[in-house]
Design a protein around this motif. Sequence first.
Motif, PDB file in Angstrom:
ATOM      1  N   LEU A  21       0.826  -1.215   0.000  1.00 19.25           N
ATOM      2  CA  LEU A  21       0.000   0.000   0.000  1.00 19.25           C
ATOM      3  C   LEU A  21       0.854   1.257   0.000  1.00 19.25           C
ATOM      4  O   LEU A  21       0.515   2.253  -0.637  1.00 19.25           O
ATOM      5  CB  LEU A  21      -0.936   0.017   1.216  1.00 19.25           C
ATOM      6  N   HIS A  22       1.947   1.216   0.706  1.00 23.77           N
ATOM      7  CA  HIS A  22       2.859   2.359   0.734  1.00 23.77           C
ATOM      8  C   HIS A  22       3.465   2.577  -0.647  1.00 23.77           C
ATOM      9  O   HIS A  22       3.619   3.710  -1.101  1.00 23.77           O
ATOM     10  CB  HIS A  22       3.959   2.119   1.767  1.00 23.77           C
ATOM     11  N   LEU A  23       3.786   1.491  -1.311  1.00 25.90           N
ATOM     12  CA  LEU A  23       4.373   1.539  -2.643  1.00 25.90           C
ATOM     13  C   LEU A  23       3.367   2.043  -3.678  1.00 25.90           C
ATOM     14  O   LEU A  23       3.695   2.865  -4.528  1.00 25.90           O
ATOM     15  CB  LEU A  23       4.865   0.145  -3.028  1.00 25.90           C
ATOM     16  N   ASN A  24       2.134   1.547  -3.603  1.00 30.41           N
ATOM     17  CA  ASN A  24       1.096   1.941  -4.543  1.00 30.41           C
ATOM     18  C   ASN A  24      -0.217   2.110  -3.780  1.00 30.41           C
ATOM     19  O   ASN A  24      -1.010   1.171  -3.696  1.00 30.41           O
ATOM     20  CB  ASN A  24       0.950   0.884  -5.648  1.00 30.41           C
ATOM     21  N   PRO A  25      -0.464   3.303  -3.229  1.00 31.00           N
ATOM     22  CA  PRO A  25      -1.649   3.516  -2.387  1.00 31.00           C
ATOM     23  C   PRO A  25      -2.984   3.262  -3.101  1.00 31.00           C
ATOM     24  O   PRO A  25      -3.973   2.933  -2.465  1.00 31.00           O
ATOM     25  CB  PRO A  25      -1.547   4.986  -1.981  1.00 31.00           C
ATOM     26  N   ARG A  26      -2.992   3.398  -4.402  1.00 30.04           N
ATOM     27  CA  ARG A  26      -4.240   3.219  -5.143  1.00 30.04           C
ATOM     28  C   ARG A  26      -4.661   1.752  -5.197  1.00 30.04           C
ATOM     29  O   ARG A  26      -5.828   1.425  -5.050  1.00 30.04           O
ATOM     30  CB  ARG A  26      -4.094   3.774  -6.561  1.00 30.04           C
ATOM     31  N   THR A  27      -3.709   0.847  -5.388  1.00 29.07           N
ATOM     32  CA  THR A  27      -4.069  -0.559  -5.528  1.00 29.07           C
ATOM     33  C   THR A  27      -3.560  -1.435  -4.390  1.00 29.07           C
ATOM     34  O   THR A  27      -4.247  -2.345  -3.962  1.00 29.07           O
ATOM     35  CB  THR A  27      -3.523  -1.142  -6.849  1.00 29.07           C
ATOM     36  N   GLY A  28      -2.337  -1.225  -3.920  1.00 28.27           N
ATOM     37  CA  GLY A  28      -1.762  -2.028  -2.847  1.00 28.27           C
ATOM     38  C   GLY A  28      -1.557  -3.483  -3.225  1.00 28.27           C
ATOM     39  O   GLY A  28      -1.608  -4.356  -2.370  1.00 28.27           O
ATOM     40  N   HIS A  29      -1.299  -3.741  -4.504  1.00 28.55           N
ATOM     41  CA  HIS A  29      -1.123  -5.116  -4.960  1.00 28.55           C
ATOM     42  C   HIS A  29       0.225  -5.681  -4.514  1.00 28.55           C
ATOM     43  O   HIS A  29       1.251  -5.010  -4.624  1.00 28.55           O
ATOM     44  CB  HIS A  29      -1.196  -5.203  -6.489  1.00 28.55           C
ATOM     45  N   LEU A  30       0.210  -6.928  -4.042  1.00 31.04           N
ATOM     46  CA  LEU A  30       1.452  -7.597  -3.672  1.00 31.04           C
ATOM     47  C   LEU A  30       2.345  -7.798  -4.894  1.00 31.04           C
ATOM     48  O   LEU A  30       3.565  -7.839  -4.767  1.00 31.04           O
ATOM     49  CB  LEU A  30       1.160  -8.944  -3.006  1.00 31.04           C
ATOM     50  N   LYS A  31       1.734  -7.888  -6.060  1.00 28.30           N
ATOM     51  CA  LYS A  31       2.491  -8.037  -7.308  1.00 28.30           C
ATOM     52  C   LYS A  31       3.467  -6.866  -7.485  1.00 28.30           C
ATOM     53  O   LYS A  31       4.621  -7.062  -7.885  1.00 28.30           O
ATOM     54  CB  LYS A  31       1.519  -8.106  -8.481  1.00 28.30           C
ATOM     55  N   ASP A  32       3.015  -5.663  -7.165  1.00 23.42           N
ATOM     56  CA  ASP A  32       3.876  -4.477  -7.270  1.00 23.42           C
ATOM     57  C   ASP A  32       5.041  -4.559  -6.289  1.00 23.42           C
ATOM     58  O   ASP A  32       6.163  -4.184  -6.607  1.00 23.42           O
ATOM     59  CB  ASP A  32       3.076  -3.193  -7.026  1.00 23.42           C
ATOM     60  N   LEU A  33       4.759  -5.052  -5.099  1.00 22.79           N
ATOM     61  CA  LEU A  33       5.811  -5.212  -4.096  1.00 22.79           C
ATOM     62  C   LEU A  33       6.818  -6.263  -4.540  1.00 22.79           C
ATOM     63  O   LEU A  33       8.023  -6.076  -4.386  1.00 22.79           O
ATOM     64  CB  LEU A  33       5.211  -5.579  -2.735  1.00 22.79           C
ATOM     65  N   ALA A  34       6.321  -7.345  -5.116  1.00 21.68           N
ATOM     66  CA  ALA A  34       7.214  -8.401  -5.614  1.00 21.68           C
ATOM     67  C   ALA A  34       8.148  -7.835  -6.684  1.00 21.68           C
ATOM     68  O   ALA A  34       9.354  -8.121  -6.683  1.00 21.68           O
ATOM     69  CB  ALA A  34       6.405  -9.566  -6.163  1.00 21.68           C
ATOM     70  N   GLU A  35       7.605  -7.019  -7.578  1.00 17.82           N
ATOM     71  CA  GLU A  35       8.436  -6.380  -8.606  1.00 17.82           C
ATOM     72  C   GLU A  35       9.494  -5.487  -7.976  1.00 17.82           C
ATOM     73  O   GLU A  35      10.649  -5.497  -8.390  1.00 17.82           O
ATOM     74  CB  GLU A  35       7.566  -5.552  -9.557  1.00 17.82           C
ATOM     75  N   GLU A  36       9.103  -4.726  -6.978  1.00 19.91           N
ATOM     76  CA  GLU A  36      10.028  -3.825  -6.282  1.00 19.91           C
ATOM     77  C   GLU A  36      11.178  -4.607  -5.646  1.00 19.91           C
ATOM     78  O   GLU A  36      12.325  -4.165  -5.660  1.00 19.91           O
ATOM     79  CB  GLU A  36       9.268  -3.033  -5.209  1.00 19.91           C
ATOM     80  N   LEU A  37      10.852  -5.772  -5.085  1.00 22.93           N
ATOM     81  CA  LEU A  37      11.856  -6.599  -4.411  1.00 22.93           C
ATOM     82  C   LEU A  37      12.596  -7.517  -5.377  1.00 22.93           C
ATOM     83  O   LEU A  37      13.518  -8.220  -4.972  1.00 22.93           O
ATOM     84  CB  LEU A  37      11.199  -7.445  -3.320  1.00 22.93           C
ATOM     85  N   GLU A  38      12.142  -7.534  -6.621  1.00 23.80           N
ATOM     86  CA  GLU A  38      12.714  -8.404  -7.655  1.00 23.80           C
ATOM     87  C   GLU A  38      12.614  -9.874  -7.259  1.00 23.80           C
ATOM     88  O   GLU A  38      13.573 -10.635  -7.354  1.00 23.80           O
ATOM     89  CB  GLU A  38      14.151  -8.004  -7.976  1.00 23.80           C
ATOM     90  N   VAL A  39      11.423 -10.252  -6.776  1.00 22.74           N
ATOM     91  CA  VAL A  39      11.117 -11.647  -6.469  1.00 22.74           C
ATOM     92  C   VAL A  39       9.815 -12.001  -7.183  1.00 22.74           C
ATOM     93  O   VAL A  39       9.067 -11.133  -7.622  1.00 22.74           O
ATOM     94  CB  VAL A  39      10.979 -11.910  -4.944  1.00 22.74           C
ATOM     95  N   HIS A  40       9.534 -13.291  -7.280  1.00 23.87           N
ATOM     96  CA  HIS A  40       8.307 -13.747  -7.910  1.00 23.87           C
ATOM     97  C   HIS A  40       7.136 -13.536  -6.957  1.00 23.87           C
ATOM     98  O   HIS A  40       7.299 -13.589  -5.730  1.00 23.87           O
ATOM     99  CB  HIS A  40       8.431 -15.226  -8.286  1.00 23.87           C
ATOM    100  N   ASP A  41       5.951 -13.323  -7.519  1.00 24.72           N
ATOM    101  CA  ASP A  41       4.742 -13.133  -6.706  1.00 24.72           C
ATOM    102  C   ASP A  41       4.540 -14.272  -5.714  1.00 24.72           C
ATOM    103  O   ASP A  41       4.129 -14.042  -4.570  1.00 24.72           O
ATOM    104  CB  ASP A  41       3.487 -13.072  -7.585  1.00 24.72           C
ATOM    105  N   THR A  42       4.821 -15.492  -6.151  1.00 23.72           N
ATOM    106  CA  THR A  42       4.596 -16.648  -5.283  1.00 23.72           C
ATOM    107  C   THR A  42       5.553 -16.666  -4.089  1.00 23.72           C
ATOM    108  O   THR A  42       5.252 -17.302  -3.076  1.00 23.72           O
ATOM    109  CB  THR A  42       4.713 -17.973  -6.058  1.00 23.72           C
TER     110      THR A  42
END
Length: 80
Positions: A21-42
């Motif tokens: 949510l901090h990264l993308n307040p509009r959506t808060g998708h874990l997918k966006d966080l995974a991209e930020e951390l350079e890890v897979h969603d799973t």
Amino acid sequence: MISKNLSPQEQVSFCLRQCALHLNPRTGHLKDLAEELEVHDTTLSLWIREGRIPRKAARRLQRRFGSKLVNLDLVSADHE
């Protein structure tokens, strides 16, 4: 701040979702966080299921989002 009354799985989920949510307040998708951390969603799903984030990844999260959102002792402790 994460409540200590939550299960380890809930603590990790809460932490990761707050970061998302901090990264993308509009959506808060874990997918966006995974991209930020350079890890897979799973990977994030695995961390939630296991109730812990590996210490190195938790430190990265804490550096990026601050200790207010990422409590290393709660999210990276071994809960066996």
